[in-house]
Design an enzyme around this catalytic site. Sequence first.
Site, PDB file in Angstrom:
ATOM      1  N   ASP A  46       1.068  -1.190   0.156  1.00 37.45           N
ATOM      2  CA  ASP A  46       0.136   0.207   0.017  1.00 37.45           C
ATOM      3  C   ASP A  46       0.787   1.031   0.034  1.00 37.45           C
ATOM      4  O   ASP A  46       1.565   1.344   0.840  1.00 37.45           O
ATOM      5  CB  ASP A  46      -1.046  -0.104   1.445  1.00 37.45           C
ATOM      6  CG  ASP A  46      -2.028   1.122   1.282  1.00 37.45           C
ATOM      7  OD1 ASP A  46      -1.888   2.092   0.742  1.00 37.45           O
ATOM      8  OD2 ASP A  46      -2.913   1.088   1.882  1.00 37.45           O
ATOM      9  N   ASN A  59       3.235   5.854  -9.811  1.00 32.85           N
ATOM     10  CA  ASN A  59       1.788   5.956 -10.275  1.00 32.85           C
ATOM     11  C   ASN A  59       0.956   5.440  -9.008  1.00 32.85           C
ATOM     12  O   ASN A  59       1.517   4.838  -8.115  1.00 32.85           O
ATOM     13  CB  ASN A  59       1.459   5.122 -11.262  1.00 32.85           C
ATOM     14  CG  ASN A  59       0.127   4.777 -11.833  1.00 32.85           C
ATOM     15  OD1 ASN A  59      -0.586   6.005 -12.043  1.00 32.85           O
ATOM     16  ND2 ASN A  59      -0.654   3.775 -11.934  1.00 32.85           N
ATOM     17  N   TYR A  71     -12.401  18.970 -10.041  1.00 29.65           N
ATOM     18  CA  TYR A  71     -11.099  18.151  -9.944  1.00 29.65           C
ATOM     19  C   TYR A  71     -10.032  18.937  -8.834  1.00 29.65           C
ATOM     20  O   TYR A  71      -8.814  18.711  -9.083  1.00 29.65           O
ATOM     21  CB  TYR A  71     -10.461  17.914 -11.094  1.00 29.65           C
ATOM     22  CG  TYR A  71     -11.082  16.527 -11.931  1.00 29.65           C
ATOM     23  CD1 TYR A  71     -12.280  16.885 -12.316  1.00 29.65           C
ATOM     24  CD2 TYR A  71     -10.387  15.540 -12.331  1.00 29.65           C
ATOM     25  CE1 TYR A  71     -13.030  15.833 -13.159  1.00 29.65           C
ATOM     26  CE2 TYR A  71     -10.793  14.539 -12.733  1.00 29.65           C
ATOM     27  CZ  TYR A  71     -12.285  14.687 -13.226  1.00 29.65           C
ATOM     28  OH  TYR A  71     -12.832  13.679 -13.788  1.00 29.65           O
TER      29      TYR A  71
HETATM   30  N1  LIG Z   1      -7.457   7.102 -16.798  1.00 34.47           N
HETATM   31  C1  LIG Z   1      -7.412   8.487 -16.928  1.00 34.47           C
HETATM   32  O1  LIG Z   1      -8.316   8.763 -17.806  1.00 34.47           O
HETATM   33  C2  LIG Z   1      -6.502   9.238 -16.344  1.00 34.47           C
HETATM   34  C3  LIG Z   1      -6.211  10.550 -16.824  1.00 34.47           C
HETATM   35  C4  LIG Z   1      -5.379  11.347 -16.018  1.00 34.47           C
HETATM   36  C5  LIG Z   1      -4.506  10.775 -14.962  1.00 34.47           C
HETATM   37  N2  LIG Z   1      -4.855   9.752 -14.796  1.00 34.47           N
HETATM   38  C6  LIG Z   1      -4.236   9.254 -13.315  1.00 34.47           C
HETATM   39  O2  LIG Z   1      -3.569   7.945 -13.741  1.00 34.47           O
HETATM   40  C7  LIG Z   1      -3.459   7.039 -12.485  1.00 34.47           C
HETATM   41  C8  LIG Z   1      -4.074   5.822 -12.862  1.00 34.47           C
HETATM   42  O3  LIG Z   1      -5.309   5.943 -13.292  1.00 34.47           O
HETATM   43  P1  LIG Z   1      -5.987   4.571 -13.762  1.00 34.47           P
HETATM   44  O4  LIG Z   1      -7.216   5.276 -14.527  1.00 34.47           O
HETATM   45  O5  LIG Z   1      -5.025   3.642 -14.420  1.00 34.47           O
HETATM   46  O6  LIG Z   1      -6.587   4.164 -12.438  1.00 34.47           O
HETATM   47  P2  LIG Z   1      -7.160   2.695 -12.099  1.00 34.47           P
HETATM   48  O7  LIG Z   1      -7.584   1.696 -13.090  1.00 34.47           O
HETATM   49  O8  LIG Z   1      -8.030   2.831 -10.804  1.00 34.47           O
HETATM   50  O9  LIG Z   1      -5.789   1.953 -11.572  1.00 34.47           O
HETATM   51  C9  LIG Z   1      -5.396   2.181 -10.051  1.00 34.47           C
HETATM   52  C10 LIG Z   1      -4.197   1.223  -9.746  1.00 34.47           C
HETATM   53  O10 LIG Z   1      -3.528   1.366  -8.611  1.00 34.47           O
HETATM   54  C11 LIG Z   1      -3.531   0.477  -7.579  1.00 34.47           C
HETATM   55  N3  LIG Z   1      -3.629   1.202  -6.394  1.00 34.47           N
HETATM   56  C12 LIG Z   1      -4.687   1.929  -5.887  1.00 34.47           C
HETATM   57  N4  LIG Z   1      -4.163   2.507  -4.769  1.00 34.47           N
HETATM   58  C13 LIG Z   1      -3.350   1.943  -4.351  1.00 34.47           C
HETATM   59  C14 LIG Z   1      -2.330   2.228  -3.218  1.00 34.47           C
HETATM   60  N5  LIG Z   1      -2.865   2.847  -2.142  1.00 34.47           N
HETATM   61  N6  LIG Z   1      -1.100   1.591  -3.142  1.00 34.47           N
HETATM   62  C15 LIG Z   1      -0.824   0.659  -4.223  1.00 34.47           C
HETATM   63  N7  LIG Z   1      -1.679   0.458  -5.342  1.00 34.47           N
HETATM   64  C16 LIG Z   1      -2.635   1.262  -5.432  1.00 34.47           C
HETATM   65  C17 LIG Z   1      -4.841  -0.244  -7.914  1.00 34.47           C
HETATM   66  O11 LIG Z   1      -4.855  -1.595  -7.340  1.00 34.47           O
HETATM   67  P3  LIG Z   1      -5.292  -1.795  -5.754  1.00 34.47           P
HETATM   68  O12 LIG Z   1      -6.555  -1.161  -5.808  1.00 34.47           O
HETATM   69  O13 LIG Z   1      -5.372  -3.546  -5.809  1.00 34.47           O
HETATM   70  O14 LIG Z   1      -4.391  -1.418  -4.899  1.00 34.47           O
HETATM   71  C18 LIG Z   1      -4.821  -0.339  -9.376  1.00 34.47           C
HETATM   72  O15 LIG Z   1      -3.787  -1.183  -9.820  1.00 34.47           O
HETATM   73  C19 LIG Z   1      -4.311   7.916 -11.306  1.00 34.47           C
HETATM   74  O16 LIG Z   1      -3.416   8.754 -10.693  1.00 34.47           O
HETATM   75  C20 LIG Z   1      -5.122   8.799 -12.237  1.00 34.47           C
HETATM   76  O17 LIG Z   1      -5.776   9.869 -11.617  1.00 34.47           O
HETATM   77  C21 LIG Z   1      -5.767   8.818 -15.373  1.00 34.47           C
END
Ligand SMILES: NC(=O)c1ccc[n+]([C@@H]2O[C@H](COP(=O)([O-])OP(=O)(O)OC[C@H]3O[C@@H](n4cnc5c(N)ncnc54)[C@H](OP(=O)(O)O)[C@@H]3O)[C@@H](O)[C@H]2O)c1
Length: 261
Positions: free
Chosen positions: A64, A91, A152
């Site tokens: 975590d 990330n 946001y």
């Molecule tokens: N998708 C977009 O359009 C977008 C756009 C701009 C920025 N972003 C940013 O990019 C990042 C990733 O986005 P995403 O869309 O890929 O999110 P996602 O699909 O929700 O993936 C999140 C990942 O983070 C892990 N995680 C969450 N909390 C954690 C913690 N405390 N410690 C360790 N691992 C953790 C999750 O696994 P577990 O839950 O098992 O821990 C999962 O592997 C985020 O910060 C998001 O704000 C995304």
Amino acid sequence: MDLGLANDTALVTASSSGLGRACARALANEGANVVCNGRDRDRLDAAVEALEGTPGTVRGVAADLTDPDAIDALVSETVDTFGGLDHLVTNVAGPSTARALDIDDGTWQATYDLLFMSALRSIRTAAPALTEGGGSIVMMTSRTTREIIEEYALSNVFRLALVGLNKTLAKELAPEVRVNAVAPGPFETGRIGTLVAESVESGRFESREAAYEAWAGDVPLGRPGEPSELGDLVAYLASERASYVTGATVPIDGGVTDAPL
Ligand SMILES: NC(=O)c1ccc[n+]([C@@H]2O[C@H](COP(=O)([O-])OP(=O)(O)OC[C@H]3O[C@@H](n4cnc5c(N)ncnc54)[C@H](OP(=O)(O)O)[C@@H]3O)[C@@H](O)[C@H]2O)c1
């Protein structure tokens, strides 16, 4: 283009799904040894299994990222497993959405820990290993580094802090380690369903369709990004092919961000 990453070792935090997993895949496709991370063991095992068949060797280490001791253990296990560390991709999960003055102190503090301190602590712990043989860091941020998005507030504030950290570390860790960031626009991941649901619940949009349209409807390239497109950019920035790039925050957003720089 051969990125020259074969047999390098990379740690990608929060990579059991979404953009993190796409970064892990892109690095493993180049033949790098990759450590994936997440909190949930089953999700992590599934991610590692999905990456079997890539030329790289992939391992999963559950941790975590809000727990400093867990970050230390994650980095140590990576170095012990593969005998060093060449690339770190920071990330973590994205923040919840709300207007600035509607957010309580506890949420501001917790999000600071989640978004900013997790990256800083990961980099601080990994820096000796990265510096030893020369390496790279790529930080995940967001298009909110370049323009404010309504509701946001947490992202608008803390992503800019990461840009400050990126610029600072690019100088402090040069010339041994290059430090860059990526600033994604809309990408299809599990997180999007959550954000769309939140914006309907808060009353900002009447329907999921309207919320989805607002999220990705005005992208000049006409679609949200594929996570693999972001993974490819991160692999390039991590590699020696980007040997003169440091301190940059690179947008990858289908052209949606209005800011000219
Ligand atoms: N998708 C977009 O359009 C977008 C756009 C701009 C920025 N972003 C940013 O990019 C990042 C990733 O986005 P995403 O869309 O890929 O999110 P996602 O699909 O929700 O993936 C999140 C990942 O983070 C892990 N995680 C969450 N909390 C954690 C913690 N405390 N410690 C360790 N691992 C953790 C999750 O696994 P577990 O839950 O098992 O821990 C999962 O592997 C985020 O910060 C998001 O704000 C995304």
